[in-house]
Design an enzyme around this catalytic site. Structure first.
Site, short mmCIF file in Angstrom:
data_model
loop_
_atom_site.label_atom_id
_atom_site.label_comp_id
_atom_site.label_asym_id
_atom_site.label_seq_id
_atom_site.Cartn_x
_atom_site.Cartn_y
_atom_site.Cartn_z
N ASN A 151 10.10 -5.68 7.69
CA ASN A 151 10.85 -4.45 7.95
C ASN A 151 12.23 -4.84 8.44
OD1 ASN A 151 8.67 -2.88 7.27
ND2 ASN A 151 8.10 -2.37 9.36
N HIS A 208 2.67 6.06 14.20
CA HIS A 208 1.58 5.85 13.25
C HIS A 208 0.57 4.87 13.82
CE1 HIS A 208 4.15 2.36 12.63
NE2 HIS A 208 3.10 1.74 12.09
N TYR A 246 0.82 -1.20 0.00
CA TYR A 246 0.00 0.00 0.00
C TYR A 246 0.86 1.26 0.00
CZ TYR A 246 0.89 0.32 5.07
OH TYR A 246 1.49 0.42 6.30
N TYR A 295 15.69 -3.33 9.78
CA TYR A 295 16.29 -2.13 10.35
C TYR A 295 17.79 -2.32 10.57
CZ TYR A 295 11.44 -1.05 11.72
OH TYR A 295 10.09 -0.81 11.73
N HIS A 332 2.00 3.95 17.57
CA HIS A 332 3.16 3.18 17.99
C HIS A 332 4.32 3.49 17.04
CE1 HIS A 332 0.98 0.49 15.17
NE2 HIS A 332 2.19 0.14 14.76
N ASP A 334 -1.69 1.74 12.13
CA ASP A 334 -1.90 0.97 10.90
C ASP A 334 -3.28 1.33 10.34
OD1 ASP A 334 0.30 -0.21 12.20
OD2 ASP A 334 -0.01 -2.07 11.13
#
Length: 358
Positions: free
Chosen positions: A174, A185, A120, A176, A247, A187
């Site tokens: 993800n 943000h 998205y 990192y 979060h 979800d």
């Protein structure tokens, strides 16, 4: 010196200027109060939560609500983690070789994101910013969920009763590097059903709730709640923790490489890029189709997780601001000179100026 009763010149000077001691004491006291005031100001950068008894109670209530809507489980043993981490490394290698579809890979400084099943648009990819503007890509624009995610991760979660069979149709990895982060943000509620399930790998970290980010330099306010996440742990967010508070991952909480696999289910009526949806305006008022921004950079095999310089921090992008400021200063100076000597810029009676149209 002995005759005057002083054995040290410093003692004599001190007796001759006693007011300096008083001034020094006052200065130290006022300086201490000033530092305390500044310290208090820094600690209360978040205007929403000033340090008072009432706000402390509110934060504690909010922390309890977060805690009650989070479930953590230790399901994956170190041997299982190592096997999954090898598969994550294979994903990184395939992405660097350019073997994935265009929207499968999303790169950011110190953080790479890999979409599978569903992807998205979000953040800077949106032409219109703000919550509710996110859109799923069209079907087939990201790669399918790898078979190893089904076999090694999803089946284990189903067997342990974390999610029902067939729940997951979106998997995101993800990856990192130390110092990486993801800003606060929620979800997207109009895209993803609840719960939101994540599994952590490579190292321990923390998930923070209720933080506010500031940039240049990057700063993060005090979180309402900090949730430690261990390697191999499963975190399930629902209710208040998923819907009503943001979060994030703070830079200081990524001390070593860390990867997380996020497993979600998209809603049947979730809007898509260039598609009809309940959230779209009527056809007569609909703006130009929303298209995600694309990256045309070629894959570099040595570029995985290489720290990148943000465009806004590049030295060459800072000069225009300086030059505009200089032009403004020169222009202001010209106006002042014109006011001081009004006759200097007047044209003589015999001189004609021909004006041109541009």
């Amino acid at each position: 010196m002995a005759a005057s009763g002083y054995s040290d010149l410093r003692e004599k000077l001190k007796s001759m200027t006693p007011h300096r001691d008083d001034y020094g004491n006052k200065y130290r006291a006022s300086n201490g109060r000033e530092k305390a005031r500044k310290r208090k100001y820094r600690e209360s950068d978040d205007d929403e939560y000033e340090h008072s008894d009432d706000s402390a109670d509110l934060r504690e209530q909010e922390a309890r609500r977060v805690r009650s809507s989070v479930v953590q489980l230790n399901i994956f043993a170190p041997e299982e983690c190592a096997r999954i981490e090898e598969k994550i490394d294979e994903v990184v290698a395939q992405a660097e070789a350019g073997l994935y579809r265009e929207h499968t890979v999303d790169r950011a400084p110190l953080r790479n994101k890999y979409f599978f099943g569903e992807g998205y648009t979000y953040g800077a990819q949106l032409e219109r910013r703000g919550p509710g503007q996110e859109r799923l890509y069209r079907k087939g624009e990201v790669d399918e969920i790898p078979s190893w995610v089904h076999e090694l991760v999803i089946k284990r979660l189903v067997a342990n009763g974390v999610i029902p069979e067939g729940f997951v149709n979106s998997a995101v990895i993800n990856d990192y590097q130390p110092g990486g982060c993801i800003v606060s943000h929620v979800d997207p509620l109009h895209i993803f059903a609840r719960p939101i399930v994540s599994v952590s790998f490579f190292s321990d970290s923390a998930l923070c709730f209720g933080c506010r980010f500031q940039f240049k330099p990057i700063r993060v306010s005090e979180p309402v709640f900090v949730l430690p996440v261990r390697r191999g742990s499963v975190t399930v967010l629902s209710g208040y923790a998923a819907d009503d508070i943001t979060h994030c991952i703070r830079p200081q909480d990524i001390k070593e490489r860390r990867a997380v696999i996020i497993l979600r289910k998209t809603k049947p009526d979730a809007p898509r890029v260039d598609s009809e949806s309940p959230l779209s305006p009527s056809p007569a008022l609909r703006p130009a189709p929303l298209k995600a921004k694309r990256s045309h950079r070629k894959a570099d095999p040595d570029a995985a997780h290489r720290p990148r310089v943000l465009e806004m921090d590049k030295e060459e992008n800072r000069h225009p601001l300086v030059s505009r400021h200089r032009r403004h200063s020169v222009s202001s100076e010209n106006y002042r000179r014109r006011d001081e000597d009004p006759n200097k810029h007047q044209e003589g009676p015999g001189r004609k100026v021909k004006m041109r149209r541009h």
